[in-house]
Design a protein around this motif. Structure first.
Motif, PDB file in Angstrom:
ATOM      1  N   UNK A   1       0.815  -1.205   0.000  1.00 30.95           N
ATOM      2  CA  UNK A   1       0.000   0.000   0.000  1.00 30.95           C
ATOM      3  C   UNK A   1       0.854   1.262   0.000  1.00 30.95           C
ATOM      4  N   UNK A   2       2.010   1.201   0.635  1.00 27.20           N
ATOM      5  CA  UNK A   2       2.882   2.358   0.697  1.00 27.20           C
ATOM      6  C   UNK A   2       3.635   2.595  -0.604  1.00 27.20           C
ATOM      7  N   UNK A   3       3.776   1.567  -1.406  1.00 23.69           N
ATOM      8  CA  UNK A   3       4.454   1.659  -2.698  1.00 23.69           C
ATOM      9  C   UNK A   3       3.709   0.776  -3.691  1.00 23.69           C
ATOM     10  N   UNK A   4       2.530   1.178  -4.086  1.00 26.06           N
ATOM     11  CA  UNK A   4       1.648   0.311  -4.875  1.00 26.06           C
ATOM     12  C   UNK A   4       2.126   0.004  -6.281  1.00 26.06           C
ATOM     13  N   UNK A   5       3.059   0.787  -6.788  1.00 23.51           N
ATOM     14  CA  UNK A   5       3.544   0.567  -8.144  1.00 23.51           C
ATOM     15  C   UNK A   5       4.934  -0.039  -8.191  1.00 23.51           C
ATOM     16  N   UNK A   6       5.462  -0.385  -7.052  1.00 23.51           N
ATOM     17  CA  UNK A   6       6.777  -0.988  -6.964  1.00 23.51           C
ATOM     18  C   UNK A   6       6.659  -2.429  -6.510  1.00 23.51           C
ATOM     19  N   UNK A   7       7.095  -3.351  -7.349  1.00 29.56           N
ATOM     20  CA  UNK A   7       7.023  -4.769  -7.029  1.00 29.56           C
ATOM     21  C   UNK A   7       8.352  -5.264  -6.483  1.00 29.56           C
ATOM     22  N   UNK A   8       8.275  -5.964  -5.371  1.00 32.46           N
ATOM     23  CA  UNK A   8       9.438  -6.564  -4.757  1.00 32.46           C
ATOM     24  C   UNK A   8       9.243  -8.064  -4.643  1.00 32.46           C
ATOM     25  N   UNK A   9      10.344  -8.766  -4.527  1.00 30.77           N
ATOM     26  CA  UNK A   9      10.330 -10.218  -4.475  1.00 30.77           C
ATOM     27  C   UNK A   9      10.378 -10.705  -3.032  1.00 30.77           C
ATOM     28  N   UNK A  10       9.491 -11.657  -2.702  1.00 27.64           N
ATOM     29  CA  UNK A  10       9.403 -12.192  -1.350  1.00 27.64           C
ATOM     30  C   UNK A  10       9.498 -13.707  -1.360  1.00 27.64           C
ATOM     31  N   UNK A  11      10.053 -14.248  -0.283  1.00 31.28           N
ATOM     32  CA  UNK A  11      10.220 -15.690  -0.126  1.00 31.28           C
ATOM     33  C   UNK A  11       9.620 -16.165   1.189  1.00 31.28           C
ATOM     34  N   UNK A  12       9.051 -17.359   1.159  1.00 33.17           N
ATOM     35  CA  UNK A  12       8.623 -18.006   2.379  1.00 33.17           C
ATOM     36  C   UNK A  12       9.783 -18.718   3.028  1.00 33.17           C
ATOM     37  N   UNK A  13       9.527 -19.310   4.195  1.00 28.34           N
ATOM     38  CA  UNK A  13      10.593 -19.981   4.945  1.00 28.34           C
ATOM     39  C   UNK A  13      10.837 -21.409   4.480  1.00 28.34           C
ATOM     40  N   UNK A  14       9.931 -21.948   3.702  1.00 29.16           N
ATOM     41  CA  UNK A  14      10.074 -23.287   3.175  1.00 29.16           C
ATOM     42  C   UNK A  14       9.337 -24.332   3.995  1.00 29.16           C
ATOM     43  N   UNK A  15       8.908 -25.389   3.324  1.00 32.45           N
ATOM     44  CA  UNK A  15       8.271 -26.519   3.992  1.00 32.45           C
ATOM     45  C   UNK A  15       8.838 -27.812   3.413  1.00 32.45           C
ATOM     46  N   UNK A  16       9.149 -28.753   4.284  1.00 31.60           N
ATOM     47  CA  UNK A  16       9.810 -29.987   3.874  1.00 31.60           C
ATOM     48  C   UNK A  16       8.813 -30.989   3.313  1.00 31.60           C
ATOM     49  N   UNK A  17       9.149 -31.534   2.158  1.00 31.07           N
ATOM     50  CA  UNK A  17       8.389 -32.623   1.554  1.00 31.07           C
ATOM     51  C   UNK A  17       9.324 -33.812   1.403  1.00 31.07           C
ATOM     52  N   UNK A  18       8.938 -34.930   1.985  1.00 28.45           N
ATOM     53  CA  UNK A  18       9.743 -36.141   1.892  1.00 28.45           C
ATOM     54  C   UNK A  18       8.886 -37.261   1.317  1.00 28.45           C
ATOM     55  N   UNK A  19       9.352 -37.847   0.230  1.00 29.75           N
ATOM     56  CA  UNK A  19       8.629 -38.921  -0.445  1.00 29.75           C
ATOM     57  C   UNK A  19       9.428 -40.205  -0.295  1.00 29.75           C
ATOM     58  N   UNK A  20       8.838 -41.178   0.347  1.00 27.45           N
ATOM     59  CA  UNK A  20       9.504 -42.455   0.564  1.00 27.45           C
ATOM     60  C   UNK A  20       9.167 -43.429  -0.554  1.00 27.45           C
ATOM     61  N   UNK A  21      10.051 -44.391  -0.772  1.00 24.10           N
ATOM     62  CA  UNK A  21       9.838 -45.395  -1.800  1.00 24.10           C
ATOM     63  C   UNK A  21       9.146 -46.629  -1.258  1.00 24.10           C
TER      64      UNK A  21
END
Length: 122
Positions: A102-122
């Motif tokens: 809202x403070x900079x509505x025309x400026x796009x910045x890149x954001x990242x989440x903290x990550x979530x672990x996915x483990x697939x077993x065989x």
């Protein structure tokens, strides 16, 4: 400031399914491009799927036909539905988004989440 929080990761057997969620919070004005990345142990972070605001969606060949990205704009959440999971899908999955505030509505910045672990077993 925009915050992204992933959830939905866990342990699943090969052939199973998971749905990851990425919830956004903060004084968001508008989202632009959104994407999911993943990083396996000892590997570089790689793009899983990218989605533009204009509707273009590009999946990595390794997940095409199995993974689906979607959005719920009202909940400010992006999802990654993963079907037919394989052991090679094991990784930490990260949500990535370009957004303006809202403070900079025309400026796009890149954001990242903290990550979530996915483990697939065989």
């Amino acid at each position: 400031q925009v915050q992204l929080v992933e959830s939905g990761g866990g342990l699943v057997q090969a052939g199973g399914s998971l749905r990851l969620s990425c919830a956004a919070s903060g004084s968001i004005f508008r989202f632009n491009d959104m994407a999911w990345y993943r990083q396996a142990p000892g590997k570089e972070r790689e793009l899983v799927v990218a989605s533009t605001r204009g509707g273009s969606i590009n999946y990595a060949d390794s997940v095409k036909g199995r993974f689906t990205i979607s959005r719920d704009n009202g909940k400010k959440t992006v999802y990654l539905k993963m079907n037919s999971l394989k052991p090679e899908d094991t990784a930490v999955y990260y949500c990535n988004a370009a957004a303006s505030t809202l403070s900079a509505p025309w400026t796009y910045r890149n954001y990242w989440g903290q990550g979530t672990q996915v483990t697939v077993s065989s």
